[in-house]
Scaffold this active site. Structure first.
Site, short mmCIF file in Angstrom:
data_model
loop_
_atom_site.label_atom_id
_atom_site.label_comp_id
_atom_site.label_asym_id
_atom_site.label_seq_id
_atom_site.Cartn_x
_atom_site.Cartn_y
_atom_site.Cartn_z
N TYR A 1 -15.14 49.73 25.01
CA TYR A 1 -16.20 50.27 24.15
C TYR A 1 -16.20 49.57 22.79
O TYR A 1 -17.11 48.85 22.45
CB TYR A 1 -16.00 51.78 23.94
CG TYR A 1 -16.51 52.67 25.04
CD1 TYR A 1 -16.89 52.18 26.29
CD2 TYR A 1 -16.60 54.05 24.84
CE1 TYR A 1 -17.34 53.01 27.28
CE2 TYR A 1 -17.05 54.89 25.83
CZ TYR A 1 -17.42 54.38 27.05
OH TYR A 1 -17.87 55.23 28.04
N SER A 2 -15.15 49.82 21.97
CA SER A 2 -15.14 49.36 20.58
C SER A 2 -15.18 47.84 20.47
O SER A 2 -14.65 47.13 21.31
CB SER A 2 -13.90 49.89 19.86
OG SER A 2 -13.93 51.29 19.76
N GLU B 1 -13.22 62.69 28.18
CA GLU B 1 -12.04 62.32 27.41
C GLU B 1 -11.49 63.50 26.62
O GLU B 1 -10.30 63.58 26.34
CB GLU B 1 -12.40 61.18 26.45
CG GLU B 1 -11.23 60.65 25.65
CD GLU B 1 -11.61 59.49 24.76
OE1 GLU B 1 -10.72 58.72 24.36
OE2 GLU B 1 -12.82 59.32 24.47
N SER C 1 -14.20 58.31 14.61
CA SER C 1 -13.58 58.59 13.31
C SER C 1 -14.02 59.95 12.78
O SER C 1 -15.03 60.52 13.19
CB SER C 1 -13.94 57.50 12.31
OG SER C 1 -15.32 57.60 11.96
N GLU D 1 -15.30 60.64 9.95
CA GLU D 1 -16.62 60.57 9.30
C GLU D 1 -17.74 60.73 10.33
O GLU D 1 -18.72 61.45 10.08
CB GLU D 1 -16.76 59.23 8.57
CG GLU D 1 -15.86 59.08 7.35
CD GLU D 1 -14.41 58.78 7.70
OE1 GLU D 1 -13.57 58.82 6.80
OE2 GLU D 1 -14.13 58.50 8.89
#
Length: 398
Positions: A128-129, A264, A377, A379
């Site tokens: 993904y990232s 997940e 994250s 945020e």
């Protein structure tokens, strides 16, 4: 005795028997920041579990699972953690990809991949990232182009857990055609992965199943603060996979990827909380032994940690919103790592001696710094809660 209680007693007795024999030395190994510990032995243990029907317990029976209810799955994960059994090596395949294929895969994909996941014969990682697309997953630049009966993949993934031990990766990639800038919903030419003005960032993504043992795939472990390398960079330079290895329709990858993220944050987090309780209990015992508990500020923080953990469990059992749950447990665990350093005092900064490896408390502190970043994250979680749970106006997008 209810069905869930019988199930709990069955897995408890099995773990007690099995972890007292050949596999006794694996107890407690392989936790966060310690993924390198006895990996081959833990893989053998998990295959032993599979042979006795203790992998994929929540999967439907027709796909090799036990069809366990939610209550039974909770019992399994809690008893596994209470037994101090070794950390799992097949979590991503069993808990993330497997349920995704059960819900969204073709019958051919299920027949090809699910048996190998259940038997722990093939390990998976999550692609993904990327360097410019972590929590902002819609910004992925990795692209895939259809050539005949194959997809050809180009791009880079990062923070890919256990890629160096895996045989397969499920990859979120852009598969839209590249046309002129300004055309809605497509990619701008000359800048692979860049979005054209006015395009929808979530459109045109596809969820591909890509083998890693092939030319065109380069896996580079990343050394972390803990000195270990759970995370990896993965480079795709013309890597190929079958055209049939797209889950859902081409361009429907965002929906499939979000489904995977939902799995997940499922019932396995209750087992995670048992591990948290073990860490907290050990820290309380340490504070009493070294006198730190006499400090009223330390004692207050220990009590707050205990209360916070009770709140986490209550929220998990009630089905708290996944973003709220992730935000809560990640900050609780990070704070525990900081508290552990304060309980230990100056000794927390020292290594015991050669070979100067980190101890359990140092690993907890260092690894838990990442808890508020990975899997979305803090945020990003706050933005999701504000917009989707509280109904506040959306944050302005650049």
């Amino acid at each position: 005795m209810s069905g869930a209680e019988e199930f709990r007693a069955e897995i408890r007795d099995w773990l007690k028997d099995q972890l007292a024999g050949e596999y006794a030395g694996l107890k407690g190994l392989g936790g966060p920041g310690r993924e390198h510990e006895a990996f081959a032995e833990r893989l053998a243990w998990e295959r032993h579990m599979a042979a006795h029907g203790w992998t994929c317990v929540g999967w439907p029976k027709e796909y090799g699972g036990r069809g366990a209810s939610i209550e039974e799955q909770i019992a399994f994960h809690e008893e596994y953690a209470l037994a101090d059994a070794p950390a799992r090596v097949n979590h991503i395949g069993e808990q993330l990809l497997g349920p995704t294929l059960v819900a969204h895969g073709t019958e051919e994909q299920k027949a090809r991949f699910l048996p190998a996941i259940r038997a722990v014969e093939e390990l998976w990682c999550q692609g993904y990232s990327e360097p410019g697309a972590g929590s902002d997953l819609a910004a992925v630049r990795t692209r895939a182009v259809r050539e005949g009966d194959e997809w050809v993949v180009h791009g880079q993934k990062i923070w890919t857990s256990l890629a160096h031990e895996s045989q397969w990766c499920f990859v979120l990639a852009r598969t839209e055609p590249r046309t002129a800038p300004g055309t809605p919903g497509v990619l701008a030419p000359g800048t692979p992965g860049d979005r054209a003005p006015g395009s929808r960032p979530h459109a045109g993504l596809s969820y591909l199943l890509v083998p890693l043992d092939q030319p065109g795939v380069d896996i580079r472990p990343i050394v972390q603060l803990t000195g270990t390398s759970e995370f990896n960079e993965v480079f795709f330079d013309g890597a190929r996979t079958s055209a049939a290895h797209v889950v859902g329709a081409p361009g429907d990858g965002w929906r499939i990827a979000m489904a995977t993220l939902g799995y997940e944050r499922g019932v396995s987090t209750l087992g995670q909380q048992v591990g948290f309780r073990r860490e907290l209990d050990a820290l309380v015992a340490l504070a009493r032994a070294n006198g730190a508990a006499a400090d009223p500020l330390i004692r207050d923080r220990l009590v707050r940690s205990w209360a916070g953990l009770r709140t986490l469990r209550a929220g998990a059992l009630r089905g708290t919103d996944p973003s709220m749950a992730k935000l809560s447990w990640s900050h609780w665990h990070r704070d525990l790592g900081e508290l552990a350093m304060d309980v230990r005092g100056a000794a927390a900064t020292l290594a015991a001696g050669e070979p100067y490896e980190l101890d359990a408390w140092q690993r907890l502190f260092l690894f838990s710094r990442a808890d508020t970043i990975y899997a979305g994250s803090s945020e990003i979680q706050r933005t999701i809660i504000a917009e989707r749970v509280l109904g506040l106006p959306k944050e302005p997008r650049a």
